[in-house]
Write an enzyme that holds these catalytic residues in place. Structure first.
Site, PDB file in Angstrom:
ATOM      1  N   ASP A   1      13.111 -19.428 -86.130  1.00  0.00           N
ATOM      2  CA  ASP A   1      13.940 -19.475 -87.318  1.00  0.00           C
ATOM      3  C   ASP A   1      13.047 -19.927 -88.474  1.00  0.00           C
ATOM      4  OD1 ASP A   1      16.367 -19.865 -88.979  1.00  0.00           O
ATOM      5  OD2 ASP A   1      15.867 -21.988 -88.726  1.00  0.00           O
TER       6      ASP A   1
ATOM      7  N   ASP B   1      14.262 -21.456 -92.168  1.00  0.00           N
ATOM      8  CA  ASP B   1      14.708 -22.655 -92.889  1.00  0.00           C
ATOM      9  C   ASP B   1      15.065 -23.768 -91.922  1.00  0.00           C
ATOM     10  OD1 ASP B   1      14.638 -21.766 -95.672  1.00  0.00           O
ATOM     11  OD2 ASP B   1      16.261 -20.397 -95.113  1.00  0.00           O
TER      12      ASP B   1
END
Length: 224
Positions: free
Chosen positions: A15, A17
């Site tokens: 991922d 953020d």
């Protein structure tokens, strides 16, 4: 899910953020500021951070229940203005560039599956210089939002890697549930948006609390 032995993962999907980039606070602040601009109820920091990882419009509908379809374009405009004013402050978490370099040196294939838009991801990949590190990337505006497994399915199909050799790393339950839905292992990190108990409920292989812990857990479990 049957535990894999050490030296098993050949593809690591990150991922963005809250996992690679320290952007959680900026996203929360931008959501809250846009609400103030439009005189909408301002969500708490915990409510705003919970939606991080979803596609932007899905996230905003969850974080701001009073946000109507008619208000959405204006809200998105204000959100992006507030977020971009904080762009110069955004940094990768300390230790992430070195970790990615060490994984690449072991010929581990790297990818990104993110709730960011394609424009937003391309911007930060260019700004950080990390674009060449990742063999492929998927964004929520060109696939399905987490926790739908489509982004991981597409990455595995493109790179021709079976689920048993894939690890998804993320800071939210959305990331970990996407991994479960795709039939791949997941590793949770607590230094991003979601708390330990939310990650634990998704039954990842492990949960680590900083980049040093991420390195310590991950490097012995990748195929050299």
């Amino acid at each position: 899910m049957t535990p894999l032995s050490a030296q098993s993962y050949s593809l690591v999907v990150f991922d963005w953020d809250g996992t690679l980039m320290d952007s959680t606070h900026s996203i929360v602040a931008a959501i809250q500021a846009a609400c103030r601009d439009l005189d909408l109820p301002v969500p708490s920091a915990s409510a705003a951070s919970w939606v991080i990882g979803l596609s932007l419009e899905s996230a905003l509908r969850r974080a701001v229940p009073g946000l109507t379809a008619a208000l959405m374009p204006r809200f998105l405009e204000r959100y992006r203005i507030h977020y971009l004013t904080r762009d110069p402050e955004l940094r990768l978490f300390e230790g992430i560039p070195g970790l990615l370099e060490d994984l690449a040196a072991r010929n581990i294939r790297l990818a990104v599956a993110t709730g960011k838009s394609r424009v937003g991801l391309n911007r930060v990949l260019a700004a950080t210089g990390l674009g060449p590190r990742f063999e492929t990337t998927r964004c929520a505006d060109e696939s399905f939002s987490k926790p739908h497994p489509a982004m991981l399915h597409e990455i595995m199909q493109e790179l021709d890697v079976p689920p048993a050799q894939v690890l998804m790393i993320g800071d939210t339950s959305h990331d970990l549930q996407m991994a479960a839905n795709a039939g791949v292992h997941a590793l949770g990190v607590t230094y991003g948006a979601h708390e330990h108990k939310e990650l634990l409920a998704c039954a990842p292989q492990a949960i680590v609390h900083d980049v040093a812990g991420l390195r310590e857990w991950l490097l012995p479990r990748v195929a050299a």
